[in-house]
Write an enzyme that holds these catalytic residues in place. Structure first.
Site, PDB file in Angstrom:
ATOM      1  N   SER A 104       0.835  -1.207   0.000  1.00  0.00           N
ATOM      2  CA  SER A 104       0.000   0.000   0.000  1.00  0.00           C
ATOM      3  C   SER A 104       0.862   1.245   0.000  1.00  0.00           C
ATOM      4  O   SER A 104       1.983   1.243   0.532  1.00  0.00           O
ATOM      5  CB  SER A 104      -0.874  -0.036   1.255  1.00  0.00           C
ATOM      6  OG  SER A 104      -1.427   1.222   1.502  1.00  0.00           O
TER       7      SER A 104
ATOM      8  N   TYR B 243      -2.076  -1.014  10.791  1.00  0.00           N
ATOM      9  CA  TYR B 243      -2.310  -1.562   9.450  1.00  0.00           C
ATOM     10  C   TYR B 243      -1.113  -1.270   8.546  1.00  0.00           C
ATOM     11  O   TYR B 243      -0.584  -2.163   7.882  1.00  0.00           O
ATOM     12  CB  TYR B 243      -3.597  -0.964   8.840  1.00  0.00           C
ATOM     13  CG  TYR B 243      -3.729  -1.239   7.364  1.00  0.00           C
ATOM     14  CD1 TYR B 243      -4.052  -2.512   6.903  1.00  0.00           C
ATOM     15  CD2 TYR B 243      -3.500  -0.233   6.419  1.00  0.00           C
ATOM     16  CE1 TYR B 243      -4.146  -2.777   5.539  1.00  0.00           C
ATOM     17  CE2 TYR B 243      -3.589  -0.489   5.053  1.00  0.00           C
ATOM     18  CZ  TYR B 243      -3.916  -1.764   4.623  1.00  0.00           C
ATOM     19  OH  TYR B 243      -3.998  -2.024   3.285  1.00  0.00           O
TER      20      TYR B 243
ATOM     21  N   LYS C 257       1.935  -3.790   6.557  1.00  0.00           N
ATOM     22  CA  LYS C 257       2.390  -3.784   5.164  1.00  0.00           C
ATOM     23  C   LYS C 257       3.913  -3.606   5.111  1.00  0.00           C
ATOM     24  O   LYS C 257       4.612  -4.283   4.351  1.00  0.00           O
ATOM     25  CB  LYS C 257       1.695  -2.667   4.374  1.00  0.00           C
ATOM     26  CG  LYS C 257       0.200  -2.861   4.210  1.00  0.00           C
ATOM     27  CD  LYS C 257      -0.117  -4.108   3.407  1.00  0.00           C
ATOM     28  CE  LYS C 257      -1.599  -4.349   3.252  1.00  0.00           C
ATOM     29  NZ  LYS C 257      -1.923  -5.698   2.777  1.00  0.00           N
TER      30      LYS C 257
HETATM   31  P1  NAD Z   1     -11.081  -7.070   1.014  1.00  0.00           P
HETATM   32  O1  NAD Z   1     -11.313  -7.052   2.488  1.00  0.00           O
HETATM   33  O2  NAD Z   1     -12.230  -6.801   0.114  1.00  0.00           O
HETATM   34  O3  NAD Z   1     -10.393  -8.445   0.576  1.00  0.00           O
HETATM   35  C1  NAD Z   1      -9.550  -9.160   1.424  1.00  0.00           C
HETATM   36  C2  NAD Z   1     -10.024 -10.597   1.413  1.00  0.00           C
HETATM   37  O4  NAD Z   1      -9.176 -11.378   2.267  1.00  0.00           O
HETATM   38  C3  NAD Z   1     -11.452 -10.776   1.929  1.00  0.00           C
HETATM   39  O5  NAD Z   1     -12.161 -11.574   1.009  1.00  0.00           O
HETATM   40  C4  NAD Z   1     -11.272 -11.490   3.267  1.00  0.00           C
HETATM   41  O6  NAD Z   1     -12.376 -12.333   3.561  1.00  0.00           O
HETATM   42  C5  NAD Z   1      -9.995 -12.254   3.028  1.00  0.00           C
HETATM   43  N1  NAD Z   1      -9.222 -12.608   4.218  1.00  0.00           N
HETATM   44  C6  NAD Z   1      -8.806 -11.809   5.237  1.00  0.00           C
HETATM   45  N2  NAD Z   1      -8.049 -12.501   6.101  1.00  0.00           N
HETATM   46  C7  NAD Z   1      -7.980 -13.778   5.619  1.00  0.00           C
HETATM   47  C8  NAD Z   1      -7.326 -14.954   6.055  1.00  0.00           C
HETATM   48  N3  NAD Z   1      -6.598 -15.004   7.167  1.00  0.00           N
HETATM   49  N4  NAD Z   1      -7.465 -16.079   5.311  1.00  0.00           N
HETATM   50  C9  NAD Z   1      -8.208 -16.078   4.157  1.00  0.00           C
HETATM   51  N5  NAD Z   1      -8.832 -14.990   3.704  1.00  0.00           N
HETATM   52  C10 NAD Z   1      -8.719 -13.849   4.429  1.00  0.00           C
HETATM   53  O7  NAD Z   1      -9.894  -6.026   0.718  1.00  0.00           O
HETATM   54  P2  NAD Z   1      -9.371  -5.444  -0.667  1.00  0.00           P
HETATM   55  O8  NAD Z   1      -9.752  -4.008  -0.719  1.00  0.00           O
HETATM   56  O9  NAD Z   1      -9.731  -6.329  -1.774  1.00  0.00           O
HETATM   57  O10 NAD Z   1      -7.810  -5.487  -0.394  1.00  0.00           O
HETATM   58  C11 NAD Z   1      -7.006  -6.594  -0.792  1.00  0.00           C
HETATM   59  C12 NAD Z   1      -5.595  -6.370  -0.280  1.00  0.00           C
HETATM   60  O11 NAD Z   1      -5.111  -5.130  -0.787  1.00  0.00           O
HETATM   61  C13 NAD Z   1      -5.508  -6.284   1.240  1.00  0.00           C
HETATM   62  O12 NAD Z   1      -4.302  -6.906   1.647  1.00  0.00           O
HETATM   63  C14 NAD Z   1      -5.434  -4.794   1.486  1.00  0.00           C
HETATM   64  O13 NAD Z   1      -4.746  -4.489   2.688  1.00  0.00           O
HETATM   65  C15 NAD Z   1      -4.642  -4.320   0.278  1.00  0.00           C
HETATM   66  N6  NAD Z   1      -4.895  -2.912  -0.060  1.00  0.00           N
HETATM   67  C16 NAD Z   1      -6.168  -2.461  -0.241  1.00  0.00           C
HETATM   68  C17 NAD Z   1      -6.391  -1.122  -0.534  1.00  0.00           C
HETATM   69  C18 NAD Z   1      -7.790  -0.592  -0.699  1.00  0.00           C
HETATM   70  O14 NAD Z   1      -7.978   0.632  -0.650  1.00  0.00           O
HETATM   71  N7  NAD Z   1      -8.798  -1.415  -0.918  1.00  0.00           N
HETATM   72  C19 NAD Z   1      -5.307  -0.236  -0.650  1.00  0.00           C
HETATM   73  C20 NAD Z   1      -4.005  -0.740  -0.483  1.00  0.00           C
HETATM   74  C21 NAD Z   1      -3.807  -2.085  -0.189  1.00  0.00           C
END
Ligand code: NAD
Ligand code: UDP
Length: 338
Positions: free
Chosen positions: A124, A148, A152
Site C-alpha cells: 500500500s 495496518y 504492510k
Molecule cells: P477485502 O477485504 O475486500 O479483501 C480481502 C479478502 O481477504 C477478503 O475476502 C477477506 O475475507 C480475506 N481474508 C482476510 N483474512 C484472511 C485470512 N486469514 N485467510 C483467508 N482470507 C482472508 O480487501 P481489498 O480491498 O480487496 O484489499 C485486498 C488487499 O489489498 C488487502 O491486503 C489490502 O490491505 C490491500 N490494499 C487495499 C487497498 C484498498 O484501498 N482497498 C489499498 C491498499 C492495499
C-alpha cells in the site's frame, strides 16, 4: 499449473480474478469470507464464463496452504488476504499483526516447502513516510502511522528477506494508491461492511440514499481547493497491474516494490463534482473537521510500473465514478441483497 489467489473473494481480488480467467489462467482461491461473500466468486464465473476452484479457509493455516499448493500444482501466488481497516487496526492492533503477518509467514513457509517461487503481494501507499513528498517514488523513506500500515511495512521486509535468502524467488510488492470503482458490468464491486471509511463508497451510499450526507474531512489543507488530494485508481486498471506483475515475476527473479497509481491527484471536491457530472446526481455534503492522520496530498510516481511492467492506468476519474455508481445502484446492499 495454477495460481493461488488468497483473499480472492474480496474487492480487488475478485476484479483480478476476472482478468486472470480472461487470460486463460487456472485459478484456485483461498478465502475465509471474513470480509467477503462467495457470491462474488459466483459472479466472477458468470462474468467470464469460466470456472475457478474456491476453498474456504484461513491463509494463516500453513498445512492447508501446503495441501492446496500441492493438490492444484500452484506455480504462483497472489496474496490479497488480510484485514484492511486503518481505524480498526488502531483499536485492535493484535488482530492486525496476527492475521496480516501470520498469513504472510505461513505462505512464505508453505511456498518454500512446496517449491513455489513467485509471489505478488498487496502492499500500500501507506508505507511511505508521511514527511516524504508526493509524487512518491519507490526509493523514498518508509514509515507508518498506524498498525495496518506497519503490517504492510513488515510484510514487505519479510518478503524481501526471503528473496535475499533464496535467489530463485521472484516477488513483486505492489503499492496500491486509492482503488475505486467497479467492473463496468456492475456484477462485482466494493461491498464494505457497515459505514464506509473510504470516500468513494461513502459517496455512492449517499447517492443511493443509504447515508444522508457526506462529511468532507477538512477544507484547510494545502491543496488547490483546501480538501485532501489522493491518487484514485480504477480497480480494473489495478487488476490489470496484477496480470502484468505476474508476467514480470515469471521472467525475473528477485524482489521489486512497484507503485500502482495514475500519478494524478484529485481533491475530495474534485471527486464529488466528477461524480455529480458523470451520473447526474447531486451529492449532499458538509465540511467537517480534519480526520486525524490524514495528509494534504498523496499520489504516485507510476513510472517504474510502466518501465518494468509495461503497465499504465487507462481509465479516467469519470470512468471510476460511473462504474462505482453503476455497481452501487444495481446492488444497493452489496452482495447481501441476494
Ligand atoms: P477485502 O477485504 O475486500 O479483501 C480481502 C479478502 O481477504 C477478503 O475476502 C477477506 O475475507 C480475506 N481474508 C482476510 N483474512 C484472511 C485470512 N486469514 N485467510 C483467508 N482470507 C482472508 O480487501 P481489498 O480491498 O480487496 O484489499 C485486498 C488487499 O489489498 C488487502 O491486503 C489490502 O490491505 C490491500 N490494499 C487495499 C487497498 C484498498 O484501498 N482497498 C489499498 C491498499 C492495499
Ligand atoms: N474523506 C472525506 N470524507 C469521507 C471519507 C474520506 O472527506 O467520508 C477524504 C479523506 O479525508 C481523504 C480522501 O477523502 O482526503 C480519501 O480518503 P480515503 O479514506 O478514501 O483514502 P485514504 O485517506 O486512506 O487515502
Amino acid at each position: 499449473m495454477s495460481i493461488l489467489v488468497t483473499g480472492g473473494a474480496g474487492y480487488i481480488g475478485s476484479h483480478t480474478l476476472v482478468r486472470l480467467l480472461e487470460q486463460g489462467e487456472s485459478v484456485v482461491v483461498l478465502d475465509s469470507y471474513d470480509n467477503s461473500s462467495p457470491e462474488a466468486l459466483r459472479r466472477v464465473m458468470q462474468l467470464t464464463g469460466r470456472q475457478l476452484e474456491a476453498i474456504e479457509g484461513d491463509a494463516c493455516d500453513e498445512a492447508l496452504l501446503r495441501r492446496v499448493m500441492h493438490e492444484y500444482a500452484v506455480e504462483s501466488v497472489i496474496h490479497f488476504a488480510g484485514h484492511k481497516a486503518v481505524g480498526e487496526s488502531v483499536q485492535k492492533p493484535l488482530k492486525y499483526y496476527k492475521n496480516n503477518l501470520e498469513s504472510t509467514i505461513s505462505l512464505m513457509r508453505a511456498m518454500r516447502e512446496e517449491g513455489v517461487k513467485r509471489l505478488i503481494f498487496s502492499s500500500s501507499a501507506t508505507v511511505y513516510h508521511c514527511e516524504e513528498p508526493s509524487p512518491h517514488t519507490e526509493d523514498q523513506r518508509l514509515g507508518c502511522i498506524n498498525p495496518y500500515g506497519w503490517t504492510k511495512f513488515m510484510n514487505e521486509q519479510i518478503i524481501r528477506d526471503c528473496c535475499q535468502a533464496d535467489g530463485e524467488l521472484s516477488c513483486v510488492l505492489l503499492r496500491y494508491f486509492n482503488p475505486v470503482g467497479a467492473h463496468p458490468s456492475g456484477l462485482i464491486g466494493e461491498d464494505p461492511n457497515g459505514i464506509p471509511n473510504n470516500l468513494m463508497p461513502y459517496i455512492c451510499q449517499t447517492a443511493v440514499g443509504l447515508r444522508d450526507h457526506l462529511t468532507i474531512f477538512g477544507d484547510d489543507y494545502k491543496t488547490h481547493d483546501g480538501t485532501g488530494v489522493r491518487d484514485y485508481l480504477h480497480v480494473c486498471d489495478l487488476a490489470e497491474g496484477h496480470v502484468c506483475a505476474l508476467g514480470y515475476a515469471r521472467a525475473h527473479k528477485g524482489c521489486e516494490a512497484i507503485n500502482l497509481g495514475t500519478g494524478t491527484g484529485y481533491s475530495v471536491l474534485d471527486v464529488v463534482h466528477a461524480f455529480e457530472k458523470a451520473n447526474g446526481i447531486k451529492i449532499n455534503y458538509v465540511i467537517g473537521p480534519r480526520r486525524p492522520g490524514d495528509l494534504d496530498e498523496n499520489y504516485a510516481d507510476p513510472s517504474k510500473a510502466e518501465r518494468l511492467l509495461g503497465w499504465k492506468a487507462q481509465k479516467t476519474l469519470e470512468d471510476m465514478c460511473r462504474d462505482g455508481w453503476n455497481w452501487q445502484k444495481k446492488n444497493p446492499k452489496g452482495y447481501r441483497g441476494e
